[in-house]
Write a protein that holds these residues in place. Structure first.
Motif, PDB file in Angstrom:
ATOM      1  N   GLU A   1       0.910  -1.204   0.048  1.00 35.43           N
ATOM      2  CA  GLU A   1      -0.117  -0.041   0.098  1.00 35.43           C
ATOM      3  C   GLU A   1       0.962   1.361  -0.054  1.00 35.43           C
ATOM      4  O   GLU A   1       1.882   1.276   0.628  1.00 35.43           O
ATOM      5  N   PRO A   2       0.353   2.487  -0.688  1.00 34.52           N
ATOM      6  CA  PRO A   2       1.411   3.196  -0.717  1.00 34.52           C
ATOM      7  C   PRO A   2       1.370   4.159   0.575  1.00 34.52           C
ATOM      8  O   PRO A   2       0.248   4.088   1.414  1.00 34.52           O
ATOM      9  N   THR A   3       2.456   4.916   0.866  1.00 31.68           N
ATOM     10  CA  THR A   3       2.569   5.556   2.097  1.00 31.68           C
ATOM     11  C   THR A   3       2.063   6.977   1.928  1.00 31.68           C
ATOM     12  O   THR A   3       1.548   7.665   2.990  1.00 31.68           O
ATOM     13  N   THR A   4       2.154   7.508   0.586  1.00 27.06           N
ATOM     14  CA  THR A   4       1.627   8.761   0.479  1.00 27.06           C
ATOM     15  C   THR A   4       1.208   8.681  -0.970  1.00 27.06           C
ATOM     16  O   THR A   4       1.636   7.994  -1.721  1.00 27.06           O
ATOM     17  N   LEU A   5       0.557   9.851  -1.363  1.00 27.60           N
ATOM     18  CA  LEU A   5      -0.088   9.774  -2.849  1.00 27.60           C
ATOM     19  C   LEU A   5       0.804  10.993  -3.709  1.00 27.60           C
ATOM     20  O   LEU A   5       0.762  11.073  -4.858  1.00 27.60           O
TER      21      LEU A   5
END
Length: 526
Positions: free
Chosen positions: A43-47
């Motif tokens: 899952e991404p930690t930030t976009l």
């Protein structure tokens, strides 16, 4: 002439057309056939690309463009948003790119040279700790000429710079929605890549649809992708078996891989694609910790660690022992840790500690992330604890935290020892050494090594022929093994599990081990 078979086929096709026209094949069923659902534990930690030097890149690769990228089968950067790129000097210090004509972002803004300069400059200005600015140490400034030409002026020769531009960290973003001096924080993203992101639910899913105005190298073979994020491998595998998702990228446990390899009857509808992996797992020692900061303690741990036993017990042949930070398959790979420490030996480890005046059991806490690298991480650290405790030289405590909290902790220097994984930014030995050394590295734990950072890396970056830099990286690995600030543990293989009706799995991972969702498609069936 048509034969009887052809006439029958034509009649069948005509009948199907009539049935579709009558609504027996619904629009909903047609849409479902064009969509792919992929499960992952990455899952991404930030976009915002300006903040991420981690697995967030998997999402970025599919929704943003970079000037150059790695098409399937390529190990050298090829044009993406750029029409072409090249060094214009003989010292590898001036790199020029010319954009394709007519590029636009998904919000309608023009993707021009000014947008490219803005995208790179903001990474440097925002300078997130442990973020991708660490990749841009050789960049002096970015110039533009007209709407389509960008010139990168480097402060020193760097033949790896095209590889850096190919990383998703260098994703191109519109200036109107991404501030020059701070991160975007509205939970949305705007790119020019193969897909639009229609929606994002943190910890749950990202909904992507094909971007009709995309101009780049990718040939998109589906219309939409749902990426579903899982914290547990078993749950994710269960979703694949129940056909709730179509494919899995990253996070399969060894048991699940073995189960699929055995081709049990209940898994007849599933397939497993295996490719050579360059992802590694390693331990990081905090030099400020009163025990992990001692060289003798680190060397004693390296002397006790039994990689073979760990890999066999926890990973069951889906990984292999790793004795250098540069893995097999990458130029410059060595077995320096094995050459130095040999087979596990408690007696030698005790002698190392006693020579440094350390006689009691060394207490250390080993930290790991519970939801980043798959469900096998906890058993892996339990095995590390078992081995070290069994030596009688250590008293190990293990602690796990979800990735976000874990990341905050190691960046603040809270952990004596912690485990990390590394999925390469690009397939070059530089990328298995440079990110971990120097005052600003990806670990948030400064590692000063002047011989590596001021001599060996600069020397290697003058060489355009990346196969000719072996000697520099062999020496660098000797230094890493001498310091034991980083302790390589194992090298993985890449697996994609998918439903039998899904094609493209064998083409879906690039040299950065990132899944290119556009390669997946639903096979035609009657």
């Amino acid at each position: 002439m048509f034969n009887r078979t052809c006439l029958q086929a034509a009649a069948a096709l005509a009948s199907m057309s009539l049935l579709a026209g009558c609504g027996l094949f619904s629009d909903e069923e047609a849409d479902r056939e064009q969509k792919i659902a992929v499960g992952t534990m990455s899952e991404p930690t930030t976009l915002d690309p300006a903040a991420a030097w981690d697995g967030s890149w998997e999402l970025y690769r599919n929704v943003f463009q970079t000037l150059v990228s790695f098409p399937t089968g390529s190990t050298t950067p090829q044009p993406d948003a750029a029409e072409g790129c090249r060094f214009t000097d003989t010292s590898n210090q001036i790199f020029e790119c010319k954009l394709r004509e007519g590029l636009t972002f998904s919000n309608g803004d023009k993707l021009d040279a000014a947008a490219v300069k803005h995208s790179i400059d903001r990474i440097r200005k925002i300078d997130v700790q442990g973020g991708p600015n660490g990749l841009l140490g050789s960049l002096d400034k970015v110039d533009t000429t007209g709407d389509r030409t960008i010139t990168f002026r480097l402060n020193k020769p760097d033949a790896t710079f095209p590889f850096i531009l190919a990383t998703p960290a260098m994703s191109l973003v519109p200036p109107s929605e991404y501030p020059a001096d701070k991160l975007r924080e509205d939970g949305k993203l705007t790119g020019s890549g193969p897909y639009l992101m229609d929606s994002y639910s943190k910890g749950e899913r990202a909904e992507l649809t094909k971007f009709g105005k995309y101009k780049g190298f990718a040939k998109v073979r589906n219309d939409a992708v749902t990426i579903r994020y899982y914290q547990d491998s078993d749950v994710m595998m269960g979703a694949l078996k129940k056909k709730q998702i179509d494919a899995i990228n990253r996070g399969l446990t060894a048991e699940e891989v073995v189960e699929l390899q055995e081709k049990r009857p209940e898994n007849d509808h599933l397939q497993l694609v295996e490719t050579v992996g360059a992802d590694i797992r390693y331990l990081v020692f905090n030099p400020k910790d009163p025990f992990a900061g001692k060289l003798a303690v680190r060397r004693a741990i390296a002397q006790v660690l039994d990689r073979g036993a760990l890999v066999n017990k926890v990973y069951q042949g889906t990984a292999e022992p790793l004795y250098s930070m540069v893995p097999k398959g990458i130029a410059g790979h060595t077995t320096e840790f094995f050459d130095r420490f040999g087979e596990p030996n408690v007696t030698k480890a005790r002698e190392i500690l006693e020579a440094a005046g350390i006689t009691g059991k060394v207490p250390l806490t080993f930290w790991y992330t519970t939801d980043r690298y798959g469900s096998a991480t906890a058993p892996e650290f339990a095995e590390l604890k078992r081995q070290l405790d069994a030596s009688g030289l250590f008293k190990i405590t293990i602690q796990g935290k979800p990735w976000q909290e874990f990341q905050e902790g190691y960046k603040k220097g809270d952990y004596p020892v912690f485990g990390r994984g590394w999925f390469p930014d690009f397939p070059d030995p530089d990328n298995f050494v440079a990110p971990f050394v120097g005052p600003k590295n990806v670990l948030g734990t400064p590692y000063e090594s002047p011989v590596i950072t001021e001599q060996l890396l600069p020397q290697s970056r003058r060489e355009s022929d990346r196969g000719a830099v072996t000697s520099q990286f062999e020496r660098a690995q000797k230094i890493l093994a001498d310091d034991v600030r980083l302790l390589p543990v194992w090298q993985g293989k890449l697996y994609v599990a998918a439903s039998e009706e899904i094609g493209g799995g064998e083409r879906s991972t690039d040299p950065q081990t990132i899944m290119m969702m556009w390669e997946l498609y639903r096979k035609a069936s009657w």
